[in-house]
Scaffold this motif. Structure first.
Motif, PDB file in Angstrom:
ATOM      1  N   SER A 224       0.851  -1.182   0.000  1.00  0.00           N
ATOM      2  CA  SER A 224       0.000   0.000   0.000  1.00  0.00           C
ATOM      3  C   SER A 224       0.891   1.238   0.000  1.00  0.00           C
ATOM      4  CB  SER A 224      -0.923   0.006   1.216  1.00  0.00           C
ATOM      5  OG  SER A 224      -0.156   0.029   2.411  1.00  0.00           O
ATOM      6  N   GLY A 225       0.346   2.350  -0.484  1.00  0.00           N
ATOM      7  CA  GLY A 225       1.109   3.583  -0.481  1.00  0.00           C
ATOM      8  C   GLY A 225       1.240   4.181  -1.870  1.00  0.00           C
ATOM      9  N   ALA A 226       1.683   5.446  -1.887  1.00  0.00           N
ATOM     10  CA  ALA A 226       1.802   6.203  -3.130  1.00  0.00           C
ATOM     11  C   ALA A 226       3.092   5.851  -3.866  1.00  0.00           C
ATOM     12  CB  ALA A 226       1.750   7.699  -2.826  1.00  0.00           C
ATOM     13  N   HIS A 227       3.293   6.518  -5.006  1.00  0.00           N
ATOM     14  CA  HIS A 227       4.398   6.207  -5.913  1.00  0.00           C
ATOM     15  C   HIS A 227       5.763   6.244  -5.213  1.00  0.00           C
ATOM     16  CE1 HIS A 227       6.325   5.857  -9.841  1.00  0.00           C
ATOM     17  NE2 HIS A 227       7.119   6.844  -9.508  1.00  0.00           N
ATOM     18  N   LYS A 228       5.984   7.233  -4.371  1.00  0.00           N
ATOM     19  CA  LYS A 228       7.282   7.405  -3.731  1.00  0.00           C
ATOM     20  C   LYS A 228       7.357   6.776  -2.349  1.00  0.00           C
ATOM     21  CE  LYS A 228       8.639  11.578  -6.245  1.00  0.00           C
ATOM     22  NZ  LYS A 228       9.141  12.979  -6.129  1.00  0.00           N
ATOM     23  N   GLU A 229       6.416   5.904  -2.025  1.00  0.00           N
ATOM     24  CA  GLU A 229       6.375   5.293  -0.695  1.00  0.00           C
ATOM     25  C   GLU A 229       6.735   3.807  -0.711  1.00  0.00           C
ATOM     26  OE1 GLU A 229       3.019   8.319   1.230  1.00  0.00           O
ATOM     27  OE2 GLU A 229       2.437   6.262   0.679  1.00  0.00           O
ATOM     28  N   LEU A 230       7.545   3.390  -1.671  1.00  0.00           N
ATOM     29  CA  LEU A 230       7.999   2.002  -1.702  1.00  0.00           C
ATOM     30  C   LEU A 230       8.755   1.709  -0.401  1.00  0.00           C
ATOM     31  CD1 LEU A 230       8.303  -0.592  -3.493  1.00  0.00           C
ATOM     32  CD2 LEU A 230      10.546   0.317  -4.138  1.00  0.00           C
ATOM     33  N   PRO A 231       8.327   0.708   0.362  1.00  0.00           N
ATOM     34  CA  PRO A 231       8.958   0.453   1.667  1.00  0.00           C
ATOM     35  C   PRO A 231      10.433   0.097   1.533  1.00  0.00           C
ATOM     36  CG  PRO A 231       6.859  -0.694   1.502  1.00  0.00           C
ATOM     37  CD  PRO A 231       7.172  -0.179   0.134  1.00  0.00           C
ATOM     38  N   ARG A 232      11.212   0.544   2.502  1.00  0.00           N
ATOM     39  CA  ARG A 232      12.645   0.271   2.489  1.00  0.00           C
ATOM     40  C   ARG A 232      12.933  -1.221   2.596  1.00  0.00           C
ATOM     41  NH1 ARG A 232      16.165   4.572   3.228  1.00  0.00           N
ATOM     42  NH2 ARG A 232      15.175   6.600   3.576  1.00  0.00           N
ATOM     43  N   PHE A 233      12.029  -1.974   3.234  1.00  0.00           N
ATOM     44  CA  PHE A 233      12.316  -3.396   3.389  1.00  0.00           C
ATOM     45  C   PHE A 233      12.317  -4.145   2.058  1.00  0.00           C
ATOM     46  CE2 PHE A 233       7.702  -3.106   4.580  1.00  0.00           C
ATOM     47  CZ  PHE A 233       7.156  -3.817   3.505  1.00  0.00           C
ATOM     48  N   GLU A 234      11.764  -3.519   1.008  1.00  0.00           N
ATOM     49  CA  GLU A 234      11.835  -4.170  -0.298  1.00  0.00           C
ATOM     50  C   GLU A 234      13.273  -4.243  -0.806  1.00  0.00           C
ATOM     51  OE1 GLU A 234       9.771  -5.934  -1.701  1.00  0.00           O
ATOM     52  OE2 GLU A 234       7.827  -5.366  -0.875  1.00  0.00           O
ATOM     53  N   ALA A 235      14.114  -3.310  -0.362  1.00  0.00           N
ATOM     54  CA  ALA A 235      15.524  -3.373  -0.731  1.00  0.00           C
ATOM     55  C   ALA A 235      16.184  -4.603  -0.117  1.00  0.00           C
ATOM     56  CB  ALA A 235      16.248  -2.105  -0.293  1.00  0.00           C
ATOM     57  N   ASP A 236      15.844  -4.914   1.126  1.00  0.00           N
ATOM     58  CA  ASP A 236      16.387  -6.103   1.768  1.00  0.00           C
ATOM     59  C   ASP A 236      15.898  -7.364   1.060  1.00  0.00           C
ATOM     60  OD1 ASP A 236      17.766  -4.631   3.762  1.00  0.00           O
ATOM     61  OD2 ASP A 236      15.898  -4.411   4.873  1.00  0.00           O
ATOM     62  N   SER A 237      14.647  -7.339   0.603  1.00  0.00           N
ATOM     63  CA  SER A 237      14.117  -8.478  -0.147  1.00  0.00           C
ATOM     64  C   SER A 237      14.886  -8.674  -1.441  1.00  0.00           C
ATOM     65  CB  SER A 237      12.631  -8.264  -0.443  1.00  0.00           C
ATOM     66  OG  SER A 237      12.128  -9.312  -1.256  1.00  0.00           O
ATOM     67  N   ALA A 238      15.224  -7.564  -2.106  1.00  0.00           N
ATOM     68  CA  ALA A 238      15.976  -7.665  -3.357  1.00  0.00           C
ATOM     69  C   ALA A 238      17.357  -8.265  -3.132  1.00  0.00           C
ATOM     70  CB  ALA A 238      16.089  -6.285  -4.002  1.00  0.00           C
ATOM     71  N   VAL A 239      18.004  -7.901  -2.028  1.00  0.00           N
ATOM     72  CA  VAL A 239      19.320  -8.474  -1.716  1.00  0.00           C
ATOM     73  C   VAL A 239      19.202  -9.986  -1.539  1.00  0.00           C
ATOM     74  CG1 VAL A 239      21.219  -8.522  -0.055  1.00  0.00           C
ATOM     75  CG2 VAL A 239      20.193  -6.338  -0.723  1.00  0.00           C
ATOM     76  N   ARG A 240      18.169 -10.432  -0.820  1.00  0.00           N
ATOM     77  CA  ARG A 240      17.963 -11.876  -0.643  1.00  0.00           C
ATOM     78  C   ARG A 240      17.671 -12.551  -1.972  1.00  0.00           C
ATOM     79  NH1 ARG A 240      15.024  -9.841   3.858  1.00  0.00           N
ATOM     80  NH2 ARG A 240      13.050 -10.150   2.754  1.00  0.00           N
TER      81      ARG A 240
END
Length: 254
Positions: A224-240
């Protein structure tokens, strides 16, 4: 074929940062503080209006380098960062600001402009990959990933579609208009980010682009959230994600 020239070097927090050029294209390579061992490479694509050392790029690099032991590289897109703007760039940016001030949809302008930039940037990314693979700590036979959101997806989808050396990719947050046909040629593992309340890209448009990828393994991450509100935890998911598909450090270089 252009060679890679290092122009500056610094290190902090266990990460080595080296500025470089490939031809007249500036970039940056982040690596583990000790580069004696071979390791996979992840190429990043920055967002529109940003640059190679934007906090989003350096932050992702920090996670990839210290969390996964990867090498990470990004170049300035045409008309961005340390690269001069052309008259075409200025005209498109002015039209975007005009539409934004008038409350008109930005999508048609962004899609058109990003498609133009991708046509220029794809061969630049290929030349950069050629040059980086000449480095002994990366090599020509190691796995390579790509991670780009927004404009990074607009450039990354045609790049990955044309580049068999990429073995896994993270995309997200872009319109399907000119990318869906190219996405049909991508079969590698994909992780895709979508904001459910994006004020620019509708849910239907985001899902259409995700659906277009021909990958047997593709994961849709919706928040959920607007265009610029991508959660930071998605970066950790990408690393995994990259750790799963690219592996950790590989054999030591000779």
């Amino acid at each position: 074929m252009f060679s890679l020239q290092f122009t500056a070097e610094s290190s902090s927090h266990g990460m080595l940062e080296r500025d470089f050029t490939v031809g007249d294209v500036p970039g940056v390579l982040w690596s583990p503080a000790s580069v004696s061992d071979r390791a996979p490479l992840v190429l990043l694509g920055h967002g529109g209006g940003n640059h190679k050392k934007h906090p989003a790029m350096s932050g992702r690099a920090q996670r990839l380098v210290t969390g996964g032991g990867f090498h990470v590289a990004v170049i300035d897109a045409p008309g961005h960062g340390d690269r001069p703007r052309t008259e075409h760039d200025e005209a498109e940016i002015a039209e975007l600001f005009r539409a934004r001030a008038a409350g008109e949809p930005e999508g048609p302008i962004v899609v058109r402009y990003n498609d133009h930039l991708a046509g220029l940037a794809v061969p630049e990314y290929q030349a950069t990959l050629d040059a980086l693979q000449e480095l002994p700590e990366i090599g020509a036979d190691g796995p390579v990933g790509y991670w780009g959101i927004n404009m990074g997806t607009a450039i990354g989808v045609p790049f990955v579609a044309a580049e068999p050396r990429i073995t896994a990719a993270v995309f997200g947050q872009h319109w399907p208009d000119v990318l869906a046909e190219k996405a049909k040629h991508i079969t590698i593992p994909i992780e895709f980010d979508l904001q459910w309340d994006d004020e620019h890209i509708s849910r239907e448009e985001g899902l259409a682009l995700f659906d277009a990828f021909a990958s047997k393994e593709k994961s849709l991450h919706v928040n959920s959230g607007a265009h610029k509100e991508l959660p930071r935890f998605e970066a950790d998911s990408a690393v995994r994600f990259f750790a799963r598909h690219l592996g950790g450090a590989v054999t030591a270089s000779a």
